[in-house]
Design a protein around this motif. Sequence first.
Motif, PDB file in Angstrom:
ATOM      1  N   GLN A 129       0.830  -1.204   0.000  1.00 22.52           N
ATOM      2  CA  GLN A 129       0.000   0.000   0.000  1.00 22.52           C
ATOM      3  C   GLN A 129       0.867   1.257   0.000  1.00 22.52           C
ATOM      4  OE1 GLN A 129      -2.375  -0.881   3.498  1.00 22.52           O
ATOM      5  NE2 GLN A 129      -4.162  -1.392   2.245  1.00 22.52           N
ATOM      6  N   THR A 130       1.930   1.245   0.786  1.00 27.69           N
ATOM      7  CA  THR A 130       2.841   2.389   0.842  1.00 27.69           C
ATOM      8  C   THR A 130       3.530   2.602  -0.506  1.00 27.69           C
ATOM      9  OG1 THR A 130       3.204   2.099   3.209  1.00 27.69           O
ATOM     10  CG2 THR A 130       4.889   3.333   2.000  1.00 27.69           C
ATOM     11  N   ALA A 131       4.013   1.521  -1.107  1.00 26.81           N
ATOM     12  CA  ALA A 131       4.670   1.625  -2.415  1.00 26.81           C
ATOM     13  C   ALA A 131       3.701   2.150  -3.468  1.00 26.81           C
ATOM     14  CB  ALA A 131       5.229   0.263  -2.840  1.00 26.81           C
ATOM     15  N   VAL A 132       2.474   1.664  -3.439  1.00 22.87           N
ATOM     16  CA  VAL A 132       1.458   2.092  -4.408  1.00 22.87           C
ATOM     17  C   VAL A 132       1.147   3.578  -4.228  1.00 22.87           C
ATOM     18  CG1 VAL A 132      -0.985   1.802  -5.019  1.00 22.87           C
ATOM     19  CG2 VAL A 132       0.495  -0.206  -4.785  1.00 22.87           C
ATOM     20  N   ALA A 133       1.172   4.059  -2.996  1.00 27.65           N
ATOM     21  CA  ALA A 133       0.915   5.475  -2.737  1.00 27.65           C
ATOM     22  C   ALA A 133       2.086   6.360  -3.173  1.00 27.65           C
ATOM     23  CB  ALA A 133       0.622   5.692  -1.256  1.00 27.65           C
ATOM     24  N   GLN A 134       3.301   5.803  -3.207  1.00 24.91           N
ATOM     25  CA  GLN A 134       4.499   6.593  -3.496  1.00 24.91           C
ATOM     26  C   GLN A 134       4.964   6.539  -4.949  1.00 24.91           C
ATOM     27  OE1 GLN A 134       7.347   5.082  -0.668  1.00 24.91           O
ATOM     28  NE2 GLN A 134       6.534   6.314   0.998  1.00 24.91           N
ATOM     29  N   HIS A 135       4.517   5.555  -5.706  1.00 25.45           N
ATOM     30  CA  HIS A 135       5.020   5.355  -7.061  1.00 25.45           C
ATOM     31  C   HIS A 135       3.860   5.245  -8.051  1.00 25.45           C
ATOM     32  CE1 HIS A 135       9.020   4.545  -5.434  1.00 25.45           C
ATOM     33  NE2 HIS A 135       8.401   3.825  -4.503  1.00 25.45           N
ATOM     34  N   ALA A 136       4.062   5.801  -9.237  1.00 25.80           N
ATOM     35  CA  ALA A 136       3.012   5.757 -10.266  1.00 25.80           C
ATOM     36  C   ALA A 136       2.756   4.334 -10.748  1.00 25.80           C
ATOM     37  CB  ALA A 136       3.375   6.649 -11.443  1.00 25.80           C
ATOM     38  N   VAL A 137       3.807   3.536 -10.856  1.00 25.81           N
ATOM     39  CA  VAL A 137       3.668   2.144 -11.305  1.00 25.81           C
ATOM     40  C   VAL A 137       4.412   1.247 -10.327  1.00 25.81           C
ATOM     41  CG1 VAL A 137       4.088   0.485 -13.171  1.00 25.81           C
ATOM     42  CG2 VAL A 137       3.503   2.861 -13.725  1.00 25.81           C
ATOM     43  N   VAL A 138       3.728   0.225  -9.861  1.00 25.72           N
ATOM     44  CA  VAL A 138       4.326  -0.751  -8.956  1.00 25.72           C
ATOM     45  C   VAL A 138       4.069  -2.140  -9.511  1.00 25.72           C
ATOM     46  CG1 VAL A 138       4.293  -1.743  -6.616  1.00 25.72           C
ATOM     47  CG2 VAL A 138       4.016   0.726  -6.926  1.00 25.72           C
ATOM     48  N   VAL A 139       5.134  -2.939  -9.539  1.00 23.95           N
ATOM     49  CA  VAL A 139       5.027  -4.337  -9.937  1.00 23.95           C
ATOM     50  C   VAL A 139       5.389  -5.182  -8.721  1.00 23.95           C
ATOM     51  CG1 VAL A 139       5.870  -6.159 -11.469  1.00 23.95           C
ATOM     52  CG2 VAL A 139       5.672  -3.806 -12.320  1.00 23.95           C
ATOM     53  N   VAL A 140       4.462  -6.026  -8.292  1.00 26.39           N
ATOM     54  CA  VAL A 140       4.706  -6.953  -7.195  1.00 26.39           C
ATOM     55  C   VAL A 140       4.980  -8.308  -7.825  1.00 26.39           C
ATOM     56  CG1 VAL A 140       3.772  -8.050  -5.128  1.00 26.39           C
ATOM     57  CG2 VAL A 140       3.177  -5.667  -5.652  1.00 26.39           C
ATOM     58  N   GLY A 141       6.160  -8.853  -7.562  1.00 26.29           N
ATOM     59  CA  GLY A 141       6.540 -10.112  -8.190  1.00 26.29           C
ATOM     60  C   GLY A 141       7.127 -11.101  -7.209  1.00 26.29           C
ATOM     61  N   MET A 142       7.698 -12.139  -7.789  1.00 24.48           N
ATOM     62  CA  MET A 142       8.361 -13.183  -7.011  1.00 24.48           C
ATOM     63  C   MET A 142       9.451 -13.790  -7.873  1.00 24.48           C
ATOM     64  SD  MET A 142       5.493 -16.200  -7.221  1.00 24.48           S
ATOM     65  CE  MET A 142       6.477 -17.671  -7.139  1.00 24.48           C
ATOM     66  N   GLY A 143      10.448 -14.382  -7.235  1.00 25.25           N
ATOM     67  CA  GLY A 143      11.527 -15.030  -7.959  1.00 25.25           C
ATOM     68  C   GLY A 143      11.043 -16.293  -8.651  1.00 25.25           C
ATOM     69  N   MET A 144      11.760 -16.695  -9.673  1.00 25.67           N
ATOM     70  CA  MET A 144      11.517 -17.937 -10.409  1.00 25.67           C
ATOM     71  C   MET A 144      10.244 -17.915 -11.255  1.00 25.67           C
ATOM     72  SD  MET A 144      12.649 -20.667  -7.442  1.00 25.67           S
ATOM     73  CE  MET A 144      11.984 -22.045  -8.314  1.00 25.67           C
ATOM     74  N   ASN A 145       9.505 -16.836 -11.238  1.00 25.08           N
ATOM     75  CA  ASN A 145       8.280 -16.740 -12.023  1.00 25.08           C
ATOM     76  C   ASN A 145       8.575 -15.863 -13.232  1.00 25.08           C
ATOM     77  OD1 ASN A 145       5.748 -15.805 -13.047  1.00 25.08           O
ATOM     78  ND2 ASN A 145       4.772 -16.292 -11.120  1.00 25.08           N
ATOM     79  N   PRO A 146       8.354 -16.357 -14.446  1.00 27.37           N
ATOM     80  CA  PRO A 146       8.699 -15.570 -15.626  1.00 27.37           C
ATOM     81  C   PRO A 146       7.785 -14.369 -15.885  1.00 27.37           C
ATOM     82  CG  PRO A 146       7.617 -17.607 -16.283  1.00 27.37           C
ATOM     83  CD  PRO A 146       7.839 -17.686 -14.794  1.00 27.37           C
TER      84      PRO A 146
END
Length: 121
Positions: free
Chosen positions: A31-48
């Motif tokens: 939520q904090t990242a989304v409030a601070q940045h225009a574009v946020v990508v939430v990801g995980m390792g090993m996932n293409p």
Amino acid sequence: MPRSVLEESRIHPAIRDKVASSQLSIVKEVQTAVAQHAVVVVGMGMNPFPKKARKLLDEAGVAYHYIEYGSYFKLWRERNALKMWTGWPTIPMIFVKGTLVGGADDLKKLLASGELKNLLA
């Protein structure tokens, strides 16, 4: 169609705090990242797919903030809290100006149609 979420009144009072605070720190971090940045990508390792989304954004010259949570075997409970919070069933989760726009394939469609530029304007 409204998203189906269990009503607060249907959760026993003795467990409401536990439900409300489960993995709360990861949700607040996103939520904090989304409030601070225009574009946020939430990801995980090993996932293409997070890599695909980041590549699409890089190629389009769109700045973004990337947060990575574990891999298939690590931090799955934390990612599950994000899935419950957003209702989005997969990784990545891409937010544009505070709005969840979906995953990598959804981002590709937004870029192809020009809608991503409109969302960022």
